[in-house]
Design a protein around this motif. Sequence first.
Motif, PDB file in Angstrom:
ATOM      1  N   GLY A  19       0.887  -1.367   0.020  1.00 21.00           N
ATOM      2  CA  GLY A  19       0.028   0.054  -0.107  1.00 21.00           C
ATOM      3  C   GLY A  19       0.918   1.277  -0.040  1.00 21.00           C
ATOM      4  O   GLY A  19       0.222   2.401  -0.176  1.00 21.00           O
ATOM      5  N   MET A  20       2.259   1.290   0.261  1.00 24.60           N
ATOM      6  CA  MET A  20       2.910   2.506   0.325  1.00 24.60           C
ATOM      7  C   MET A  20       3.492   2.744  -1.339  1.00 24.60           C
ATOM      8  O   MET A  20       3.381   1.805  -2.111  1.00 24.60           O
ATOM      9  CB  MET A  20       4.407   2.043   0.658  1.00 24.60           C
ATOM     10  CG  MET A  20       4.236   1.670   2.012  1.00 24.60           C
ATOM     11  SD  MET A  20       3.596   3.200   3.240  1.00 24.60           S
ATOM     12  CE  MET A  20       4.826   4.077   3.007  1.00 24.60           C
ATOM     13  N   ALA A  21       3.324   4.067  -1.591  1.00 24.13           N
ATOM     14  CA  ALA A  21       3.762   4.657  -2.899  1.00 24.13           C
ATOM     15  C   ALA A  21       4.997   4.039  -3.424  1.00 24.13           C
ATOM     16  O   ALA A  21       5.278   3.788  -4.664  1.00 24.13           O
ATOM     17  CB  ALA A  21       3.829   6.134  -2.835  1.00 24.13           C
TER      18      ALA A  21
ATOM     19  N   LYS B  58       7.387  -1.142  -8.658  1.00 24.39           N
ATOM     20  CA  LYS B  58       6.566  -2.269  -9.506  1.00 24.39           C
ATOM     21  C   LYS B  58       6.815  -1.686 -10.854  1.00 24.39           C
ATOM     22  O   LYS B  58       7.003  -2.412 -11.900  1.00 24.39           O
ATOM     23  CB  LYS B  58       5.484  -2.678  -8.997  1.00 24.39           C
ATOM     24  CG  LYS B  58       5.418  -3.889  -7.938  1.00 24.39           C
ATOM     25  CD  LYS B  58       4.246  -3.838  -7.144  1.00 24.39           C
ATOM     26  CE  LYS B  58       4.282  -4.926  -6.339  1.00 24.39           C
ATOM     27  NZ  LYS B  58       3.095  -5.203  -5.325  1.00 24.39           N
ATOM     28  N   ALA B  59       6.387  -0.251 -10.967  1.00 24.40           N
ATOM     29  CA  ALA B  59       6.218   0.227 -12.392  1.00 24.40           C
ATOM     30  C   ALA B  59       7.997   0.491 -12.967  1.00 24.40           C
ATOM     31  O   ALA B  59       7.830   0.377 -14.172  1.00 24.40           O
ATOM     32  CB  ALA B  59       5.649   1.875 -12.047  1.00 24.40           C
TER      33      ALA B  59
ATOM     34  N   PRO C 158       9.675   7.760 -10.184  1.00 20.69           N
ATOM     35  CA  PRO C 158       9.573   8.058  -8.711  1.00 20.69           C
ATOM     36  C   PRO C 158       8.830   9.519  -8.624  1.00 20.69           C
ATOM     37  O   PRO C 158       8.154   9.634  -7.457  1.00 20.69           O
ATOM     38  CB  PRO C 158      11.014   8.142  -8.547  1.00 20.69           C
ATOM     39  CG  PRO C 158      11.721   7.353  -9.390  1.00 20.69           C
ATOM     40  CD  PRO C 158      11.017   7.565 -10.868  1.00 20.69           C
ATOM     41  N   HIS C 159       8.892  10.434  -9.555  1.00 17.38           N
ATOM     42  CA  HIS C 159       8.377  11.519  -9.405  1.00 17.38           C
ATOM     43  C   HIS C 159       6.851  11.650  -9.649  1.00 17.38           C
ATOM     44  O   HIS C 159       5.877  12.226  -8.745  1.00 17.38           O
ATOM     45  CB  HIS C 159       8.893  12.800 -10.323  1.00 17.38           C
ATOM     46  CG  HIS C 159      10.144  13.103  -9.863  1.00 17.38           C
ATOM     47  ND1 HIS C 159      10.312  14.192  -8.709  1.00 17.38           N
ATOM     48  CD2 HIS C 159      11.436  12.939 -10.515  1.00 17.38           C
ATOM     49  CE1 HIS C 159      11.603  14.269  -8.698  1.00 17.38           C
ATOM     50  NE2 HIS C 159      12.385  13.487  -9.539  1.00 17.38           N
ATOM     51  N   ILE C 160       6.400  10.827 -10.505  1.00 15.20           N
ATOM     52  CA  ILE C 160       4.862  10.652 -10.764  1.00 15.20           C
ATOM     53  C   ILE C 160       4.207   9.694  -9.746  1.00 15.20           C
ATOM     54  O   ILE C 160       3.243  10.255  -9.296  1.00 15.20           O
ATOM     55  CB  ILE C 160       4.781   9.959 -12.016  1.00 15.20           C
ATOM     56  CG1 ILE C 160       5.382  10.692 -13.096  1.00 15.20           C
ATOM     57  CG2 ILE C 160       3.367   9.658 -12.403  1.00 15.20           C
ATOM     58  CD1 ILE C 160       5.658  10.070 -14.661  1.00 15.20           C
ATOM     59  N   LEU C 161       4.782   8.629  -9.226  1.00 18.61           N
ATOM     60  CA  LEU C 161       4.040   7.813  -8.237  1.00 18.61           C
ATOM     61  C   LEU C 161       4.483   8.226  -6.719  1.00 18.61           C
ATOM     62  O   LEU C 161       3.838   7.924  -5.921  1.00 18.61           O
ATOM     63  CB  LEU C 161       4.388   6.382  -8.590  1.00 18.61           C
ATOM     64  CG  LEU C 161       3.923   5.903  -9.963  1.00 18.61           C
ATOM     65  CD1 LEU C 161       4.251   4.341  -9.910  1.00 18.61           C
ATOM     66  CD2 LEU C 161       2.411   5.752 -10.028  1.00 18.61           C
ATOM     67  N   GLY C 162       5.641   8.801  -6.720  1.00 17.25           N
ATOM     68  CA  GLY C 162       5.980   9.417  -5.327  1.00 17.25           C
ATOM     69  C   GLY C 162       6.861   8.281  -4.709  1.00 17.25           C
ATOM     70  O   GLY C 162       6.776   7.134  -4.966  1.00 17.25           O
ATOM     71  N   TYR C 163       7.381   8.788  -3.428  1.00 19.92           N
ATOM     72  CA  TYR C 163       8.041   7.618  -2.320  1.00 19.92           C
ATOM     73  C   TYR C 163       8.421   8.299  -1.145  1.00 19.92           C
ATOM     74  O   TYR C 163       7.618   9.529  -0.903  1.00 19.92           O
ATOM     75  CB  TYR C 163       9.351   7.403  -2.947  1.00 19.92           C
ATOM     76  CG  TYR C 163      10.304   8.512  -3.602  1.00 19.92           C
ATOM     77  CD1 TYR C 163      10.094   9.038  -4.784  1.00 19.92           C
ATOM     78  CD2 TYR C 163      11.404   8.980  -2.643  1.00 19.92           C
ATOM     79  CE1 TYR C 163      11.021  10.160  -5.118  1.00 19.92           C
ATOM     80  CE2 TYR C 163      12.006   9.914  -2.958  1.00 19.92           C
ATOM     81  CZ  TYR C 163      11.963  10.515  -4.472  1.00 19.92           C
ATOM     82  OH  TYR C 163      12.801  11.453  -4.709  1.00 19.92           O
ATOM     83  N   CYS C 164       8.808   7.884  -0.277  1.00 21.51           N
ATOM     84  CA  CYS C 164       8.900   8.457   1.156  1.00 21.51           C
ATOM     85  C   CYS C 164       9.651   9.716   1.306  1.00 21.51           C
ATOM     86  O   CYS C 164      10.693   9.844   0.186  1.00 21.51           O
ATOM     87  CB  CYS C 164       9.733   7.320   1.992  1.00 21.51           C
ATOM     88  SG  CYS C 164       8.599   5.802   2.056  1.00 21.51           S
ATOM     89  N   GLU C 165       9.349  10.484   2.164  1.00 20.42           N
ATOM     90  CA  GLU C 165      10.059  11.709   2.018  1.00 20.42           C
ATOM     91  C   GLU C 165      11.393  11.727   2.879  1.00 20.42           C
ATOM     92  O   GLU C 165      12.684  12.240   2.667  1.00 20.42           O
ATOM     93  CB  GLU C 165       9.322  12.942   2.650  1.00 20.42           C
ATOM     94  CG  GLU C 165       8.410  13.342   1.892  1.00 20.42           C
ATOM     95  CD  GLU C 165       7.212  14.211   2.698  1.00 20.42           C
ATOM     96  OE1 GLU C 165       7.323  14.699   3.810  1.00 20.42           O
ATOM     97  OE2 GLU C 165       6.275  14.794   2.033  1.00 20.42           O
TER      98      GLU C 165
END
Lengths: 399, 133
Positions: B32-34, B40-41, B83-90
Amino acid sequence: MYIDFARKDLGAQKKVVCLLLLIFFTSSFSIFAGGLFTRGITRGVDETVERLGSGMIVVPSGYDEDVQSTLFEGKACTIDLDSTWTKELLSAEGVKAVSPQRYIATLSAECCAAGGIQMIAYDPDTDFVISRWFNDQEIAGPGLNEIIVGKSTGFSAGETVRFFGREFLVKGVLEETGMGYDTSAFISFDTAGAIAAEDGYSLIYPSVDGVEQISMIMVSVEEGYTEESVCAEINSLYGTKGISAYTTGSMVKTLAQKLSGLKSVFSFFDVILVLIESVAVFSVVSMNMLQRRSAIGRLISVGVTEDIMMRIIFEEYMLILAAAVTASVFSGIMLIYPFEGLLHSLIDMPFQLPGPADTLILIGETLLVNAAVLLIAVLITGNSFYKREPALIIREDVA
Amino acid sequence: MKEKISYFITVLGGLFLVIAPQTFLHPCQMDGMACTYMAKAASLIGIIITALGAGGFFIRGRGTHLFASAMIVLATLVEASVPHILGYCEMETMSCVLRTVPGIYVGSALIGINGAVRFLIALRSAGKGENVY
């Protein structure tokens, strides 16, 4: 003029070019990447020493390694120490000022991004360490429900974050330190008290038998006393009562020893590598010049002097060296800069990659070391070549 | 020969992008985490890049090779923007920030540069009327 000539000449010697590229690339990459790594740690340790400044840290006995892990590696921990020690220490001889801090591990933060932040509560009224950093960046100390965060926490000034069921306004972001403070968040004791007053959060700033629990006490020393003498005095007075004093210098000393060991290993490795490179370059250059003996003979027979001949050959090899150094610097930067955080987490030491000026100096050093090896190989080979067989070369050509 | 080496590098880089975000450069494994979707993408686009690189060994014709090179460059741009489109932890101590995102950037950059150089060389040769490939 010679460069064009050299470029055309290289096109006809692909195997030698590939071999020299490989030798120079291996050597340059090791020198450059190793240099980035050791300079990164040196910069991190220097920054740590500067941040901690002079003075002492008093912690519960046996917790010195936890404090070092928190300060240098950013590993979150919670330590309990009776706050009554602040008054006790203030009465010790040679102690000028004391300031308590409480360390709280925040694994229970309410978002994934904030996991594992080391919360540090401090007293802005007595503090003489942390406030200095905020003042340097012109950030006012945190008020009630305000927080100042380290650079690696990922938060930005002005945003609101949730910790312990409470919203905090991020008042500022501390510059990169390369040490544990990058993943820390600073709050005032007033805020810590307010959190602890809420149900379920009393462990944030607990009281044992009515005595508030802090984690460590920063101590500054009066003029006329040395940190070592006051430290020894505190340890002799209170060592058996459950606290230990450490000078910041002694805490950093372990880091300095580790750094010195690492530098020695890298220097040894570099020296061995340059020696191997010298032998390899010398062999390739010697063989290459012998192979090109007839071509050199033809040039000499039409009046090309020894100096010009040597210059043409050296420039040829310099072109290969420049290409290899460029490739190695590119590879080193691509491999080390993006993975700076991973390296930091793996080495368990303060780490801060060198800035552009230091990196440029390192590139220059890498190029110079290799160019020196190359120049020596060309001079030795060229001189012996010309001294021993000039007549033979020309005779071969004439024949 | 040069073209085959270039396509081989693309295949290797593509395989790196497929495997690394799921294995040695994986993000924290929390559903469930971005960042897990991002990994995966990235692997999915890595499969496309690998296929494009492998296809380069079999295709013929100047235009087709130019098109394949352009597609590889485009795919690496998409990969780098995942990474920019789907996002990740800060927080910079999270596994995705330390490992996955830098790995995607480095892999994309190397394949992208390789593809761009191949495209430019092919374009220049085509401009001179040479029969490339």
